[in-house]
Design an enzyme around this catalytic site. Sequence first.
Site, PDB file in Angstrom:
ATOM      1  N   GLU A 169      26.868 132.816  23.887  1.00  0.00           N
ATOM      2  CA  GLU A 169      28.087 133.784  23.978  1.00  0.00           C
ATOM      3  C   GLU A 169      28.027 134.934  23.505  1.00  0.00           C
ATOM      4  O   GLU A 169      28.532 135.364  22.714  1.00  0.00           O
ATOM      5  CB  GLU A 169      29.022 132.960  23.044  1.00  0.00           C
ATOM      6  CG  GLU A 169      29.460 131.106  23.775  1.00  0.00           C
ATOM      7  CD  GLU A 169      30.499 130.592  23.268  1.00  0.00           C
ATOM      8  OE1 GLU A 169      30.998 131.106  22.180  1.00  0.00           O
ATOM      9  OE2 GLU A 169      30.395 129.492  23.289  1.00  0.00           O
ATOM     10  N   ASN A 210      23.086 131.114  27.170  1.00  0.00           N
ATOM     11  CA  ASN A 210      24.247 130.174  27.340  1.00  0.00           C
ATOM     12  C   ASN A 210      25.627 130.861  27.274  1.00  0.00           C
ATOM     13  O   ASN A 210      25.828 131.555  26.080  1.00  0.00           O
ATOM     14  CB  ASN A 210      24.204 128.968  26.236  1.00  0.00           C
ATOM     15  CG  ASN A 210      24.916 127.649  26.738  1.00  0.00           C
ATOM     16  OD1 ASN A 210      24.982 127.310  27.854  1.00  0.00           O
ATOM     17  ND2 ASN A 210      25.659 127.393  25.708  1.00  0.00           N
ATOM     18  N   HIS A 246      33.712 124.499  30.198  1.00  0.00           N
ATOM     19  CA  HIS A 246      35.026 123.978  29.621  1.00  0.00           C
ATOM     20  C   HIS A 246      35.948 124.499  30.346  1.00  0.00           C
ATOM     21  O   HIS A 246      36.549 125.513  30.671  1.00  0.00           O
ATOM     22  CB  HIS A 246      35.046 124.553  28.158  1.00  0.00           C
ATOM     23  CG  HIS A 246      33.915 124.211  27.459  1.00  0.00           C
ATOM     24  ND1 HIS A 246      34.138 122.977  26.728  1.00  0.00           N
ATOM     25  CD2 HIS A 246      32.958 125.057  26.867  1.00  0.00           C
ATOM     26  CE1 HIS A 246      33.141 123.003  25.752  1.00  0.00           C
ATOM     27  NE2 HIS A 246      32.390 124.199  25.907  1.00  0.00           N
ATOM     28  N   GLU A 276      27.994 122.309  28.974  1.00  0.00           N
ATOM     29  CA  GLU A 276      29.039 122.001  28.085  1.00  0.00           C
ATOM     30  C   GLU A 276      30.246 121.225  28.726  1.00  0.00           C
ATOM     31  O   GLU A 276      31.366 121.516  28.373  1.00  0.00           O
ATOM     32  CB  GLU A 276      29.501 122.748  27.010  1.00  0.00           C
ATOM     33  CG  GLU A 276      28.443 123.550  26.353  1.00  0.00           C
ATOM     34  CD  GLU A 276      28.692 124.581  25.002  1.00  0.00           C
ATOM     35  OE1 GLU A 276      29.837 124.663  24.987  1.00  0.00           O
ATOM     36  OE2 GLU A 276      27.895 125.382  24.628  1.00  0.00           O
ATOM     37  N   ASP A 278      33.574 119.849  30.175  1.00  0.00           N
ATOM     38  CA  ASP A 278      34.718 119.058  29.930  1.00  0.00           C
ATOM     39  C   ASP A 278      35.765 119.541  30.733  1.00  0.00           C
ATOM     40  O   ASP A 278      35.783 120.806  30.956  1.00  0.00           O
ATOM     41  CB  ASP A 278      34.950 118.598  28.491  1.00  0.00           C
ATOM     42  CG  ASP A 278      35.147 119.946  27.541  1.00  0.00           C
ATOM     43  OD1 ASP A 278      35.034 120.751  28.069  1.00  0.00           O
ATOM     44  OD2 ASP A 278      34.959 119.545  26.317  1.00  0.00           O
TER      45      ASP A 278
HETATM   46  O1  G3I Z   1      32.387 119.378   9.098  1.00  0.00           O
HETATM   47  C1  G3I Z   1      33.434 120.372   8.397  1.00  0.00           C
HETATM   48  C2  G3I Z   1      34.193 119.979   7.464  1.00  0.00           C
HETATM   49  O2  G3I Z   1      33.349 119.465   6.410  1.00  0.00           O
HETATM   50  C3  G3I Z   1      35.118 120.704   6.902  1.00  0.00           C
HETATM   51  O3  G3I Z   1      35.990 120.242   5.902  1.00  0.00           O
HETATM   52  C4  G3I Z   1      36.263 121.159   8.062  1.00  0.00           C
HETATM   53  C5  G3I Z   1      37.151 122.087   7.907  1.00  0.00           C
HETATM   54  O4  G3I Z   1      37.023 123.426   8.475  1.00  0.00           O
HETATM   55  O5  G3I Z   1      35.292 121.962   9.262  1.00  0.00           O
HETATM   56  C6  G3I Z   1      34.278 120.847   9.608  1.00  0.00           C
HETATM   57  O6  G3I Z   1      33.516 121.549  10.504  1.00  0.00           O
HETATM   58  C7  G3I Z   1      34.140 121.918  11.654  1.00  0.00           C
HETATM   59  C8  G3I Z   1      33.285 121.326  12.721  1.00  0.00           C
HETATM   60  O7  G3I Z   1      33.630 121.648  14.092  1.00  0.00           O
HETATM   61  C9  G3I Z   1      33.028 119.806  12.772  1.00  0.00           C
HETATM   62  O8  G3I Z   1      34.137 119.178  13.118  1.00  0.00           O
HETATM   63  C10 G3I Z   1      34.317 123.161  11.803  1.00  0.00           C
HETATM   64  O9  G3I Z   1      34.937 123.955  10.805  1.00  0.00           O
HETATM   65  C11 G3I Z   1      34.635 123.606  13.209  1.00  0.00           C
HETATM   66  O10 G3I Z   1      34.460 125.345  13.438  1.00  0.00           O
HETATM   67  C12 G3I Z   1      33.481 123.159  14.263  1.00  0.00           C
HETATM   68  O11 G3I Z   1      33.998 123.344  15.533  1.00  0.00           O
HETATM   69  C13 G3I Z   1      32.909 123.520  16.352  1.00  0.00           C
HETATM   70  C14 G3I Z   1      32.616 124.652  17.220  1.00  0.00           C
HETATM   71  O12 G3I Z   1      32.029 124.642  18.149  1.00  0.00           O
HETATM   72  C15 G3I Z   1      32.446 125.830  16.273  1.00  0.00           C
HETATM   73  O13 G3I Z   1      31.290 125.540  15.827  1.00  0.00           O
HETATM   74  C16 G3I Z   1      33.207 122.270  17.481  1.00  0.00           C
HETATM   75  O14 G3I Z   1      33.145 120.938  16.857  1.00  0.00           O
HETATM   76  C17 G3I Z   1      32.107 122.094  18.661  1.00  0.00           C
HETATM   77  O15 G3I Z   1      32.518 121.323  19.532  1.00  0.00           O
HETATM   78  C18 G3I Z   1      32.366 123.629  19.460  1.00  0.00           C
HETATM   79  O16 G3I Z   1      31.298 123.708  20.378  1.00  0.00           O
HETATM   80  C19 G3I Z   1      31.197 124.936  20.827  1.00  0.00           C
HETATM   81  C20 G3I Z   1      29.892 125.234  21.373  1.00  0.00           C
HETATM   82  O17 G3I Z   1      28.937 125.050  20.196  1.00  0.00           O
HETATM   83  C21 G3I Z   1      29.712 126.538  22.002  1.00  0.00           C
HETATM   84  N1  G3I Z   1      30.727 126.674  23.268  1.00  0.00           N
HETATM   85  C22 G3I Z   1      32.027 126.263  23.052  1.00  0.00           C
HETATM   86  C23 G3I Z   1      31.916 124.895  22.274  1.00  0.00           C
HETATM   87  C24 G3I Z   1      33.482 124.504  22.186  1.00  0.00           C
HETATM   88  O18 G3I Z   1      34.197 125.326  21.209  1.00  0.00           O
END
Ligand code: G3I
Length: 360
Positions: A169, A210, A246, A276, A278
């Site tokens: 990104e 990506n 997405h 990715e 969905d």
């Molecule tokens: O695990 C922590 C937890 O310990 C904490 O208490 C909680 C409170 O914020 O957060 C949890 O972590 C979260 C994590 O997902 C696991 O659920 C993060 O805040 C959250 O930001 C994270 O989101 C991920 C996001 O990327 C940001 O990294 C999504 O799961 C993940 O599906 C998403 O994936 C991205 C790709 O990497 C790049 N392209 C877009 C795609 C969708 O947004």
Amino acid sequence: MKTKFFLGLIFLFFLPIFFAFTLGQIPEAPASSPTLENTGVSLRQLAEQRGIQIGAAVNTYPLKSDRTYQQLLAREFNVVVPENAMKFELVHPQQDRFNFQEMDEIIAFAETHQMEFRHHPLVWDEQLPAWLVRGDFSRAELMDILKKHIQTIVKRYRGKVKTIDVVNEGVARDGTLRDTLWLRGIGPEYIDLSFIWAHEADPEAKLFFNEFSAEEMGAKSNAVYDLVQGLQQRGVPIHGVGLQMHKALNNQPKIEEIAQNVARLGELGLEVQITEMDIAIPEVAGADFSQQLQEQAKIYGDSVKMCVAAKNCTAIIFWGFSDRYTWMTSLIGQGGNPLIFDKFFRPKPAYTAVKEALKQ
Ligand code: G3I
């Protein structure tokens, strides 16, 4: 007094459960794993016959705790991508400390089941640790940090990991470079440097740029095209472009335009992977859900057909595989039912459509 005390206890007991449901963390039915339906030949078998990869992003929580999740993942896919385990804040939580535990667990699973593991993402602007964001580092210091981050990860898994999302990104909607910590601190050359450093650490690995919303023709995909062509012209090692996909029923992919975009990247000698995918189903009052599932299936099927038909499209990776565990619930708060198996691991029409597309 006593009654109030007990009511308080009951309230405290149910509060977390209420929040878990509200945030969509727990599916409506009991969490017990159902027995998997026998769906005949797997997506993985069909993809392998075609010489194409089929994968899914992996959520570490069910990978450790949900037997059905594990079985289905290994049965249907031959590539895994860490949904979060490789995000900077998790893998590199302190400046001088890396934490590879979750990545190691996913790679061990992949090895046991003869699946490939895709690095995602080496360089991104999200989920960065506080030490990095608040560090007030000089340009030279940031370059050292980024090089160490890239090379420590890539060298550790050299030989085991064949494909890497190096920069994730990096382009904004209008086609300019995305305003990131790396761009501000290092300058536009952070992209060239990231690819060069990854290549130094593992010269055999295939390196990808990506991006999201760069699938169809337009300002953003033109900018991605120019960017990767520029890398090539400067002799920077790059092997492919990841198109995330997405999408949603109310934001459907324009398949012909995507095919055109894939083809022009092919003319540069680059691979394309759908990285990715969905397809979210928006919550619309009065909508016919079974009709929506059919619409979703058609989009999945058409997208996979497009990839199968393009010589340089080498992988289709979904951002998860069961609606039980999707970022749309945990991050956006709306279920979206965007994946090919439902919350109880039953194949949806989308699964059948993907299968039919792989058979053609
Ligand atoms: O695990 C922590 C937890 O310990 C904490 O208490 C909680 C409170 O914020 O957060 C949890 O972590 C979260 C994590 O997902 C696991 O659920 C993060 O805040 C959250 O930001 C994270 O989101 C991920 C996001 O990327 C940001 O990294 C999504 O799961 C993940 O599906 C998403 O994936 C991205 C790709 O990497 C790049 N392209 C877009 C795609 C969708 O947004």
